[in-house]
Design a protein around this motif. Structure first.
Motif, PDB file in Angstrom:
ATOM      1  N   ALA A   1      -8.420  -0.446   4.165  1.00  0.00           N
ATOM      2  CA  ALA A   1      -8.564   0.732   4.741  1.00  0.00           C
ATOM      3  C   ALA A   1      -7.668   0.662   5.814  1.00  0.00           C
ATOM      4  CB  ALA A   1     -10.322   0.606   5.265  1.00  0.00           C
ATOM      5  N   LEU A   2      -7.458  -0.338   6.485  1.00  0.00           N
ATOM      6  CA  LEU A   2      -6.524  -0.172   7.712  1.00  0.00           C
ATOM      7  C   LEU A   2      -5.125   0.268   7.209  1.00  0.00           C
ATOM      8  CD1 LEU A   2      -5.714  -0.641  10.625  1.00  0.00           C
ATOM      9  CD2 LEU A   2      -5.401  -3.111  10.138  1.00  0.00           C
ATOM     10  N   ARG A   3      -4.602  -0.431   6.277  1.00  0.00           N
ATOM     11  CA  ARG A   3      -3.366   0.175   5.534  1.00  0.00           C
ATOM     12  C   ARG A   3      -3.470   1.712   5.130  1.00  0.00           C
ATOM     13  NH1 ARG A   3       0.620  -2.478   0.915  1.00  0.00           N
ATOM     14  NH2 ARG A   3       2.229  -0.737   0.655  1.00  0.00           N
ATOM     15  N   SER A   4      -4.589   2.227   4.747  1.00  0.00           N
ATOM     16  CA  SER A   4      -4.593   3.707   4.225  1.00  0.00           C
ATOM     17  C   SER A   4      -4.268   4.402   5.356  1.00  0.00           C
ATOM     18  CB  SER A   4      -5.725   3.786   3.569  1.00  0.00           C
ATOM     19  OG  SER A   4      -6.794   3.950   4.478  1.00  0.00           O
ATOM     20  N   VAL A   5      -4.921   3.982   6.589  1.00  0.00           N
ATOM     21  CA  VAL A   5      -4.609   4.665   7.634  1.00  0.00           C
ATOM     22  C   VAL A   5      -3.130   4.497   8.438  1.00  0.00           C
ATOM     23  CG1 VAL A   5      -5.498   4.966  10.119  1.00  0.00           C
ATOM     24  CG2 VAL A   5      -7.141   4.762   8.316  1.00  0.00           C
TER      25      VAL A   5
ATOM     26  N   LEU B   1       0.058  -1.348  19.142  1.00  0.00           N
ATOM     27  CA  LEU B   1      -0.833  -1.649  18.114  1.00  0.00           C
ATOM     28  C   LEU B   1      -0.391  -2.082  16.893  1.00  0.00           C
ATOM     29  CD1 LEU B   1      -4.093  -1.579  18.738  1.00  0.00           C
ATOM     30  CD2 LEU B   1      -3.997   0.740  17.605  1.00  0.00           C
ATOM     31  N   LEU B   2       0.464  -1.403  16.383  1.00  0.00           N
ATOM     32  CA  LEU B   2       0.908  -1.626  15.014  1.00  0.00           C
ATOM     33  C   LEU B   2       1.616  -3.061  15.015  1.00  0.00           C
ATOM     34  CD1 LEU B   2       1.540  -0.781  12.225  1.00  0.00           C
ATOM     35  CD2 LEU B   2       3.509   0.271  12.995  1.00  0.00           C
ATOM     36  N   ARG B   3       2.409  -3.274  15.957  1.00  0.00           N
ATOM     37  CA  ARG B   3       2.827  -4.634  16.287  1.00  0.00           C
ATOM     38  C   ARG B   3       1.736  -5.786  16.214  1.00  0.00           C
ATOM     39  NH1 ARG B   3       6.249  -2.357  20.448  1.00  0.00           N
ATOM     40  NH2 ARG B   3       8.346  -2.152  19.825  1.00  0.00           N
ATOM     41  N   SER B   4       0.538  -5.566  16.882  1.00  0.00           N
ATOM     42  CA  SER B   4      -0.618  -6.258  16.930  1.00  0.00           C
ATOM     43  C   SER B   4      -1.188  -6.531  15.638  1.00  0.00           C
ATOM     44  CB  SER B   4      -1.539  -5.846  17.951  1.00  0.00           C
ATOM     45  OG  SER B   4      -2.703  -6.820  17.729  1.00  0.00           O
ATOM     46  N   HIS B   5      -1.202  -5.498  14.617  1.00  0.00           N
ATOM     47  CA  HIS B   5      -1.359  -5.799  13.274  1.00  0.00           C
ATOM     48  C   HIS B   5      -0.704  -6.391  12.580  1.00  0.00           C
ATOM     49  CE1 HIS B   5      -5.597  -3.818  13.528  1.00  0.00           C
ATOM     50  NE2 HIS B   5      -5.069  -2.724  14.410  1.00  0.00           N
ATOM     51  N   ALA B   6       0.717  -6.218  12.621  1.00  0.00           N
ATOM     52  CA  ALA B   6       1.514  -6.762  12.081  1.00  0.00           C
ATOM     53  C   ALA B   6       1.735  -8.397  12.244  1.00  0.00           C
ATOM     54  CB  ALA B   6       3.122  -6.347  12.046  1.00  0.00           C
ATOM     55  N   TYR B   7       1.492  -8.888  13.510  1.00  0.00           N
ATOM     56  CA  TYR B   7       1.177 -10.209  13.761  1.00  0.00           C
ATOM     57  C   TYR B   7       0.028 -10.729  13.110  1.00  0.00           C
ATOM     58  CZ  TYR B   7       0.047 -14.069  17.244  1.00  0.00           C
ATOM     59  OH  TYR B   7      -0.180 -15.389  17.529  1.00  0.00           O
ATOM     60  N   ASP B   8      -1.135 -10.006  13.118  1.00  0.00           N
ATOM     61  CA  ASP B   8      -2.362 -10.417  12.730  1.00  0.00           C
ATOM     62  C   ASP B   8      -2.152 -10.376  11.088  1.00  0.00           C
ATOM     63  OD1 ASP B   8      -5.032 -10.985  13.517  1.00  0.00           O
ATOM     64  OD2 ASP B   8      -5.669  -9.639  12.179  1.00  0.00           O
ATOM     65  N   GLU B   9      -1.365  -9.775  10.516  1.00  0.00           N
ATOM     66  CA  GLU B   9      -1.227  -9.993   8.878  1.00  0.00           C
ATOM     67  C   GLU B   9      -0.251 -11.207   8.646  1.00  0.00           C
ATOM     68  OE1 GLU B   9      -2.234  -8.008   6.313  1.00  0.00           O
ATOM     69  OE2 GLU B   9      -3.699  -7.107   7.713  1.00  0.00           O
TER      70      GLU B   9
ATOM     71  N   ALA C   1      13.506  -1.680  12.015  1.00  0.00           N
ATOM     72  CA  ALA C   1      13.683  -0.377  12.161  1.00  0.00           C
ATOM     73  C   ALA C   1      12.750   0.434  11.317  1.00  0.00           C
ATOM     74  CB  ALA C   1      15.108  -0.241  11.252  1.00  0.00           C
ATOM     75  N   ASP C   2      11.928  -0.157  10.597  1.00  0.00           N
ATOM     76  CA  ASP C   2      11.034   0.733   9.810  1.00  0.00           C
ATOM     77  C   ASP C   2       9.676  -0.080   9.987  1.00  0.00           C
ATOM     78  OD1 ASP C   2       9.565   2.285   8.048  1.00  0.00           O
ATOM     79  OD2 ASP C   2      11.055   2.152   6.501  1.00  0.00           O
ATOM     80  N   PRO C   3       9.065   0.323  11.069  1.00  0.00           N
ATOM     81  CA  PRO C   3       7.796  -0.375  11.413  1.00  0.00           C
ATOM     82  C   PRO C   3       6.711  -0.264  10.178  1.00  0.00           C
ATOM     83  CG  PRO C   3       8.389   0.902  13.109  1.00  0.00           C
ATOM     84  CD  PRO C   3       9.205   1.366  12.197  1.00  0.00           C
ATOM     85  N   ILE C   4       6.429   0.890   9.602  1.00  0.00           N
ATOM     86  CA  ILE C   4       5.287   1.113   8.643  1.00  0.00           C
ATOM     87  C   ILE C   4       5.620   0.346   7.263  1.00  0.00           C
ATOM     88  CG2 ILE C   4       4.119   2.465   7.316  1.00  0.00           C
ATOM     89  CD1 ILE C   4       3.683   3.078  10.088  1.00  0.00           C
ATOM     90  N   ALA C   5       6.903   0.358   6.771  1.00  0.00           N
ATOM     91  CA  ALA C   5       7.349  -0.505   5.801  1.00  0.00           C
ATOM     92  C   ALA C   5       7.047  -2.176   5.944  1.00  0.00           C
ATOM     93  CB  ALA C   5       8.641  -0.143   5.456  1.00  0.00           C
ATOM     94  N   ALA C   6       7.586  -2.415   7.173  1.00  0.00           N
ATOM     95  CA  ALA C   6       7.397  -3.714   7.407  1.00  0.00           C
ATOM     96  C   ALA C   6       5.944  -4.326   7.668  1.00  0.00           C
ATOM     97  CB  ALA C   6       8.186  -4.136   8.847  1.00  0.00           C
ATOM     98  N   TYR C   7       5.170  -3.345   8.185  1.00  0.00           N
ATOM     99  CA  TYR C   7       3.847  -3.528   8.020  1.00  0.00           C
ATOM    100  C   TYR C   7       3.123  -3.794   6.709  1.00  0.00           C
ATOM    101  CZ  TYR C   7      -1.280  -3.125   7.995  1.00  0.00           C
ATOM    102  OH  TYR C   7      -2.635  -3.348   7.720  1.00  0.00           O
ATOM    103  N   ASP C   8       3.569  -2.916   5.835  1.00  0.00           N
ATOM    104  CA  ASP C   8       3.260  -2.824   4.416  1.00  0.00           C
ATOM    105  C   ASP C   8       3.582  -4.151   3.625  1.00  0.00           C
ATOM    106  OD1 ASP C   8       1.946  -0.423   4.590  1.00  0.00           O
ATOM    107  OD2 ASP C   8       3.406   0.636   3.705  1.00  0.00           O
ATOM    108  N   ALA C   9       4.889  -4.640   4.013  1.00  0.00           N
ATOM    109  CA  ALA C   9       5.212  -5.795   3.226  1.00  0.00           C
ATOM    110  C   ALA C   9       4.154  -7.137   3.896  1.00  0.00           C
ATOM    111  CB  ALA C   9       6.763  -6.207   3.641  1.00  0.00           C
ATOM    112  N   LEU C  10       4.135  -7.275   4.985  1.00  0.00           N
ATOM    113  CA  LEU C  10       3.135  -8.324   5.630  1.00  0.00           C
ATOM    114  C   LEU C  10       1.495  -8.013   5.062  1.00  0.00           C
ATOM    115  CD1 LEU C  10       4.227  -8.311   9.234  1.00  0.00           C
ATOM    116  CD2 LEU C  10       4.825  -9.854   7.568  1.00  0.00           C
ATOM    117  N   ASN C  11       1.302  -6.865   4.742  1.00  0.00           N
ATOM    118  CA  ASN C  11      -0.137  -6.530   4.554  1.00  0.00           C
ATOM    119  C   ASN C  11      -0.142  -6.944   2.962  1.00  0.00           C
ATOM    120  OD1 ASN C  11      -1.511  -4.278   2.551  1.00  0.00           O
ATOM    121  ND2 ASN C  11      -2.885  -4.775   4.380  1.00  0.00           N
ATOM    122  N   GLU C  12       1.088  -6.655   2.138  1.00  0.00           N
ATOM    123  CA  GLU C  12       0.790  -7.027   0.701  1.00  0.00           C
ATOM    124  C   GLU C  12       1.000  -8.425   0.597  1.00  0.00           C
ATOM    125  OE1 GLU C  12       4.210  -4.884  -0.848  1.00  0.00           O
ATOM    126  OE2 GLU C  12       3.579  -3.104  -0.551  1.00  0.00           O
ATOM    127  N   ALA C  13       1.725  -9.361   1.327  1.00  0.00           N
ATOM    128  CA  ALA C  13       1.643 -10.926   1.332  1.00  0.00           C
ATOM    129  C   ALA C  13       0.306 -11.193   1.724  1.00  0.00           C
ATOM    130  CB  ALA C  13       2.764 -11.290   2.400  1.00  0.00           C
TER     131      ALA C  13
END
Length: 197
Positions: free
Chosen positions: A17-21, A49-57, A83-95
């Motif tokens: 759900a978080l990733r979908s947003v 906030l995205l940095r925080s969620h990336a760290y959490d993932e 350089a690509d915050p959304i893609a970087a978050y997605d990669a951490l989310n996938e892992a």
């Protein structure tokens, strides 16, 4: 009758759900301010906030392995977004998703900064943060989003029984009286104090 949701399923549903947003955040949104209560830094932005969620993932593998920040926290000073915050978050989310899907040892202990918890409790803690942040970010940025019926049921099962206890610790704001005719999502959000008309 719907069968109870397992803690790992709750985590996966909340994380998705978080990733979908997050995946619908526009580049121009990244530097918009967010409420100060959402972060421990001054004048936080969506990017913070995205940095925080990336760290959490990024910490999920360590949490599943029984690690704790007291053992060392190299992630805190690492640029996880690049350089690509959304893609970087997605990669951490996938892992993180792959690890939880592979199976979490029910006898393991999750060592958070605020205490040690069983695997089920730990997963529910990780899930509640993600689920409610998904709703709040979407509401804040005007992104169409609703918690799914399955996720609402899981949060009612795993979170609501502890709402007052966690409210006493400052996790949740005061409960809100739901409006007349409120749906399941609104009643849940009111119970944890997050609903905004």
């Amino acid at each position: 009758m719907t069968s109870p949701m397992k803690a790992d399923q709750l985590f996966l549903a909340s994380d998705a759900a978080l990733r979908s947003v997050i995946d619908r955040i526009e580049p121009d949104d990244l530097h918009k301010p967010v409420p100060a209560s959402w972060s421990s830094i001054d004048d936080p932005t969506v990017l913070d906030l995205l940095r925080s969620h990336a760290y959490d993932e990024a910490w999920v593998p360590g949490v599943l392995a029984g690690a704790s920040v007291v053992d060392g926290d190299e992630l805190r000073d690492t640029d996880l977004l690049g350089a690509d915050p959304i893609a970087a978050y997605d990669a951490l989310n996938e892992a993180a998703t792959a690890l939880v899907r592979a199976g979490v040892d029910p006898a393991s202990t999750f060592r958070f900064q605020y205490g040690d918890y069983s695997a089920d409790e730990g997963l529910s803690h990780l899930a509640l943060y993600r689920a409610f942040q998904a709703w709040m970010i979407a509401k804040h940025l005007g992104i169409p989003f609703r918690l799914s019926p399955e996720l609402i049921a899981g949060l009612n099962q795993w979170v609501l029984p502890h709402a007052e206890e966690w409210r006493a610790f400052g996790v949740f704001p005061p409960e809100i009286e739901p409006p007349v005719g409120a749906d399941d999502e609104t009643r849940l959000l009111c119970a944890v104090g997050y609903w905004v008309p």
